[in-house]
Design a protein around this motif. Structure first.
Motif, PDB file in Angstrom:
ATOM      1  N   GLU A  73      17.011 -53.431 -22.642  1.00  0.00           N
ATOM      2  CA  GLU A  73      17.014 -54.019 -23.837  1.00  0.00           C
ATOM      3  C   GLU A  73      18.104 -54.610 -24.562  1.00  0.00           C
ATOM      4  O   GLU A  73      17.952 -55.489 -25.396  1.00  0.00           O
ATOM      5  CB  GLU A  73      16.527 -52.825 -24.903  1.00  0.00           C
ATOM      6  N   SER A 106       7.973 -56.800 -27.481  1.00  0.00           N
ATOM      7  CA  SER A 106       8.281 -56.320 -26.095  1.00  0.00           C
ATOM      8  C   SER A 106       6.769 -55.371 -25.533  1.00  0.00           C
ATOM      9  O   SER A 106       5.925 -55.288 -26.262  1.00  0.00           O
ATOM     10  CB  SER A 106       9.206 -55.146 -26.086  1.00  0.00           C
ATOM     11  N   LEU A 118      10.945 -57.383 -22.450  1.00  0.00           N
ATOM     12  CA  LEU A 118      11.265 -58.236 -23.619  1.00  0.00           C
ATOM     13  C   LEU A 118      10.403 -59.566 -23.681  1.00  0.00           C
ATOM     14  O   LEU A 118      10.840 -60.383 -22.612  1.00  0.00           O
ATOM     15  CB  LEU A 118      12.795 -58.605 -24.042  1.00  0.00           C
TER      16      LEU A 118
END
Length: 366
Positions: A73, A106, A118
């Motif tokens: 992330e 996401s 993502l």
């Protein structure tokens, strides 16, 4: 000399306006923890990034700290604002930092692996695209809406291929029954109907992302919004209205009107990552009914005074919508349990690595 100074000022002003065209403003500047060259990620391919800066578009790689970071992330994504370090003597850069995001759409990666993907970041609008044909699926749209509400961006439903649809009212009613307070646009990339109204949302500096399955007309929509053919378009199969993947990567494009648009590959499946907060927005009708049940711990099955079961019997609430709600709640609960286990494993692995590093250091000293 005066002429040279004036030209220099013009050049500096032109450079300043370059990243402003891609959405840079004072709010983003406030998020900078350190000074450096700023750019926005336009395209990603195998950990190489095309980034637009005040000095033009550069090919960039990641600094070492990203390569050893297990948190996917934290990696740059298309739409991110990043701080770069220029490679000596080259129009290339090394990404040192990702600025905090204002929105993030996401999903879980396909398959059983517990890893986030993502899809679109730093967008103002999430355009949930569905075609007005056999591929229309209101249950799939519920999933998209759930993640969209949770992303921090504003969801917008876009129904494509209006020119080939004979039951427009039916589809609009289906969407309105689940997308409370969401704008709905029915458009045709062939005739141009509805395109201008949709384009009006993407004013100067505003960013949108197109999300939907293959064959819904995302590439045609980008071409219509751009006023030229910038994306390749593939045919759909006549037997089931499904299409092949035309877009193979995410890319941020600047539109003639000053807005920005991220195109994304078609998603054959959409597994939720963490959209628990979006449940209330997506299923507010069901949650409001549940609050009116006679018993607080009502399981909504055969209990007396259950307003949900009464709503299903009277036709106020469709049974398949309620089943979808229950299924999504179970999926999110399962995801939360697996995320907890994955987080515990990551933490254990981290301490093992630290312990091993400390032991190796002690051996070297000896």
């Amino acid at each position: 000399m005066a002429i040279k100074i004036s030209l220099g000022k013009i050049r500096r002003k032109f450079k300043l306006n370059l990243i402003e065209k891609y959405g840079w403003n004072s709010k983003w500047e406030e998020k900078m923890a350190s000074k450096g060259l700023v750019g926005r990620v336009l395209l990603e391919h195998k950990h190489l990034y095309r980034v637009v800066t005040n000095d033009g578009e550069w090919l960039c790689s990641l600094s070492g700290k990203f390569k050893f970071d297990n948190n996917r992330e934290a990696f740059p994504a298309v739409g991110d604002w990043v701080i770069l370090e220029q490679m000596p003597g080259e129009e290339k850069g090394i990404i040192q930092q990702v600025l905090p995001r204002q929105s993030q759409f996401s999903r879980k990666v396909a398959g059983t692996t517990m890893e986030i993907q993502l899809v679109a970041v730093n967008v103002d609008y999430v355009f949930l695209v569905m075609s007005l044909n056999q591929d229309f699926n209101v249950r799939r749209l519920e999933r998209y809406l759930l993640a969209a509400w949770d992303s921090g961006a504003t969801p917008v439903v876009v129904l494509t291929k209006k020119d080939a649809c004979e039951q427009l009212d039916y589809y609009i009613n289906e969407v309105e029954s689940i997308a409370f307070g969401v704008e709905i646009f029915a458009v045709s990339s062939v005739t141009g109907e509805g395109i201008e109204d949709l384009a009006a949302l993407l004013g100067e500096g505003k960013t949108g992302a197109l999300l939907g399955s293959s064959g819904v007309g995302k590439s045609s929509l980008i071409n219509a919004l751009s006023g030229e053919e910038v994306m390749a378009v593939s045919d759909i199969r006549e037997d089931d209205s499904k299409g092949r993947h035309t877009t193979t990567h995410r890319e941020l494009s600047l539109l003639p009107g000053g807005g920005l648009l991220i195109d994304t590959p078609g998603m054959r499946e959409f597994q939720l990552w963490d959209s628990s907060e979006g449940i209330s927005n997506s299923f507010q009708d069901i949650e409001e009914l549940a609050m009116q049940c006679r018993f607080r711990d009502c399981q909504h099955k055969k209990e007396p005074g259950c307003t949900i079961q009464e709503a299903i019997r009277s036709g106020v609430l469709k049974e398949d919508r309620y089943r979808s709600y229950v299924k999504l709640l179970r999926e999110l609960a399962h995801m939360e349990r697996k995320n907890d286990l994955a987080a515990q494993k990551t933490e254990r692995d981290k301490w093992k690595q630290l312990s091993k590093a400390q032991k190796n250091n002690k051996k070297r000293k000896v």
